[in-house]
Design an enzyme around this catalytic site. Structure first.
Site, PDB file in Angstrom:
ATOM      1  N   GLU A   1       9.292  -0.686  -5.770  1.00 56.86           N
ATOM      2  CA  GLU A   1       8.888  -0.607  -4.361  1.00 56.86           C
ATOM      3  C   GLU A   1       9.953  -1.201  -3.446  1.00 56.86           C
ATOM      4  O   GLU A   1      10.263  -0.639  -2.388  1.00 56.86           O
ATOM      5  CB  GLU A   1       7.556  -1.344  -4.160  1.00 56.86           C
ATOM      6  CG  GLU A   1       6.361  -0.638  -4.762  1.00 56.86           C
ATOM      7  CD  GLU A   1       5.098  -1.470  -4.727  1.00 56.86           C
ATOM      8  OE1 GLU A   1       4.016  -0.881  -4.880  1.00 56.86           O
ATOM      9  OE2 GLU A   1       5.176  -2.707  -4.573  1.00 56.86           O
TER      10      GLU A   1
ATOM     11  N   LYS B   1       3.846  -8.197  -2.026  1.00 58.86           N
ATOM     12  CA  LYS B   1       3.545  -6.995  -2.784  1.00 58.86           C
ATOM     13  C   LYS B   1       3.711  -7.327  -4.265  1.00 58.86           C
ATOM     14  O   LYS B   1       4.370  -8.288  -4.601  1.00 58.86           O
ATOM     15  CB  LYS B   1       4.484  -5.849  -2.383  1.00 58.86           C
ATOM     16  CG  LYS B   1       4.232  -5.364  -0.940  1.00 58.86           C
ATOM     17  CD  LYS B   1       5.192  -4.290  -0.503  1.00 58.86           C
ATOM     18  CE  LYS B   1       5.229  -3.127  -1.446  1.00 58.86           C
ATOM     19  NZ  LYS B   1       3.876  -2.540  -1.692  1.00 58.86           N
ATOM     20  N   GLY B   2       3.095  -6.520  -5.105  1.00 62.17           N
ATOM     21  CA  GLY B   2       3.214  -6.745  -6.537  1.00 62.17           C
ATOM     22  C   GLY B   2       1.911  -7.054  -7.225  1.00 62.17           C
ATOM     23  O   GLY B   2       1.897  -7.340  -8.416  1.00 62.17           O
TER      24      GLY B   2
ATOM     25  N   ASP C   1       4.058   2.405   2.118  1.00 60.59           N
ATOM     26  CA  ASP C   1       3.569   1.585   1.010  1.00 60.59           C
ATOM     27  C   ASP C   1       2.450   0.683   1.487  1.00 60.59           C
ATOM     28  O   ASP C   1       2.307   0.426   2.699  1.00 60.59           O
ATOM     29  CB  ASP C   1       4.715   0.744   0.437  1.00 60.59           C
ATOM     30  CG  ASP C   1       4.538   0.452  -1.054  1.00 60.59           C
ATOM     31  OD1 ASP C   1       3.403   0.571  -1.553  1.00 60.59           O
ATOM     32  OD2 ASP C   1       5.535   0.112  -1.712  1.00 60.59           O
ATOM     33  N   GLY C   2       1.673   0.203   0.557  1.00 62.41           N
ATOM     34  CA  GLY C   2       0.627  -0.763   0.860  1.00 62.41           C
ATOM     35  C   GLY C   2       1.164  -2.175   0.755  1.00 62.41           C
ATOM     36  O   GLY C   2       2.365  -2.395   0.610  1.00 62.41           O
ATOM     37  N   ALA C   3       0.273  -3.154   0.827  1.00 56.88           N
ATOM     38  CA  ALA C   3       0.657  -4.558   0.686  1.00 56.88           C
ATOM     39  C   ALA C   3      -0.560  -5.358   0.268  1.00 56.88           C
ATOM     40  O   ALA C   3      -1.700  -4.966   0.522  1.00 56.88           O
ATOM     41  CB  ALA C   3       1.228  -5.102   1.988  1.00 56.88           C
ATOM     42  N   ASP C   4      -0.311  -6.486  -0.373  1.00 53.26           N
ATOM     43  CA  ASP C   4      -1.400  -7.396  -0.725  1.00 53.26           C
ATOM     44  C   ASP C   4      -1.759  -8.287   0.455  1.00 53.26           C
ATOM     45  O   ASP C   4      -2.912  -8.695   0.610  1.00 53.26           O
ATOM     46  CB  ASP C   4      -0.989  -8.248  -1.927  1.00 53.26           C
ATOM     47  CG  ASP C   4      -0.694  -7.383  -3.149  1.00 53.26           C
ATOM     48  OD1 ASP C   4      -1.535  -6.535  -3.483  1.00 53.26           O
ATOM     49  OD2 ASP C   4       0.377  -7.537  -3.744  1.00 53.26           O
TER      50      ASP C   4
ATOM     51  N   LYS D   1      -5.937  -7.373   4.683  1.00 44.79           N
ATOM     52  CA  LYS D   1      -4.551  -7.713   4.363  1.00 44.79           C
ATOM     53  C   LYS D   1      -3.799  -8.326   5.535  1.00 44.79           C
ATOM     54  O   LYS D   1      -2.651  -8.726   5.391  1.00 44.79           O
ATOM     55  CB  LYS D   1      -3.816  -6.451   3.890  1.00 44.79           C
ATOM     56  CG  LYS D   1      -4.545  -5.649   2.822  1.00 44.79           C
ATOM     57  CD  LYS D   1      -4.792  -6.463   1.566  1.00 44.79           C
ATOM     58  CE  LYS D   1      -5.598  -5.704   0.531  1.00 44.79           C
ATOM     59  NZ  LYS D   1      -4.893  -4.568  -0.055  1.00 44.79           N
TER      60      LYS D   1
END
Length: 233
Positions: free
Chosen positions: A108, A99-100, A86-89, A126
């Site tokens: 997630e 995240k979100g 997964d990605g992340a902010d 990030k």
């Protein structure tokens, strides 16, 4: 492809190459960097004849899996995952993450929590020492629509500055895949030792469904850097 996109691709490809193996059940996260992870998974499935089952975290992830020709399942059929990408902010020095930003953090988090390995793939923007150092939009909180007004009142009591997320090219608030609202809460810069306390306090508010704080969940993060390297933490 600009430097940021190149960085995302390098991070995603290296993560998949180092972690993915045959007969795994794989969680597929959401966001722009995960697009490259799915691309690489599909390449390896075709070239190595791997047997991979994919569990999505959002409508977007489901579409990525289907369009890549990968085997689609869901968390009800495969609740024990080998790995989730997964990605992340934003990610801090202790691998805590926000995240979100895309409003998918509930699904997630469910997928990540049920994976033996949770792998974050991201670009250099990030990577931070503390959360909210670079990410200035606050902590995303998924909220039951009927409760958003009292929830925002109680978030203010926690010294947060909540904002109901509004749609772009849509009148009214953003609605998640689960039919809920997203409230973004600004707490300022957050040091790692404060995260769990804030996360628990937000979860205790009736009407809060899930927060975008992923505290102590990630096992590894791959950051594509501006100079062409990939930093692994």
């Amino acid at each position: 492809m600009d430097k940021t996109e190149q960085a995302k691709k390098r991070a995603a490809f290296q993560a998949v190459d180092e972690v993915l193996s045959d007969r795994q059940v794989v969680g597929i996260g959401s966001g722009s960097t995960v697009v490259y992870a799915v691309e690489r998974i599909a390449e390896r499935v075709r070239s190595e004849d791997l047997k991979i089952t994919c569990v999505p975290t959002s409508f977007q992830a489901r579409e990525l899996i289907i369009n890549a020709g990968l085997q689609l399942s869901d968390i009800s059929q495969h609740s024990n995952l080998d790995v989730a990408f997964d990605g992340a902010d934003e990610v801090d020095s202790k691998l805590n993450a926000i995240k979100g930003g895309g409003g998918c953090h509930l699904q997630e988090k469910i997928v990540a929590h049920n994976a033996k390995l949770f792998i974050i793939v991201a670009d250099f923007r990030k990577k931070s020492k503390f959360l909210c150092e670079q990410w200035k939009r606050g902590i995303p909180v998924e909220v039951l629509p009927l409760a958003y007004v009292p929830v925002m009142k109680h978030l203010k009591k926690l010294n947060g500055k909540p904002t109901l997320r509004k749609g772009v090219r849509k009148a009214g608030p953003v609605v998640t895949d689960n039919g809920n609202f997203v409230v973004d809460v600004d707490f300022g810069i957050l040091e790692p030792d404060k995260l769990q306390t804030i996360d628990i306090a937000m979860h205790m508010i009736p009407g809060v469904i899930e927060t975008g704080l992923f505290v102590g969940m990630a096992d590894r993060a791959y950051f594509g850097m501006e100079d062409g390297s990939v930093v692994v933490i």
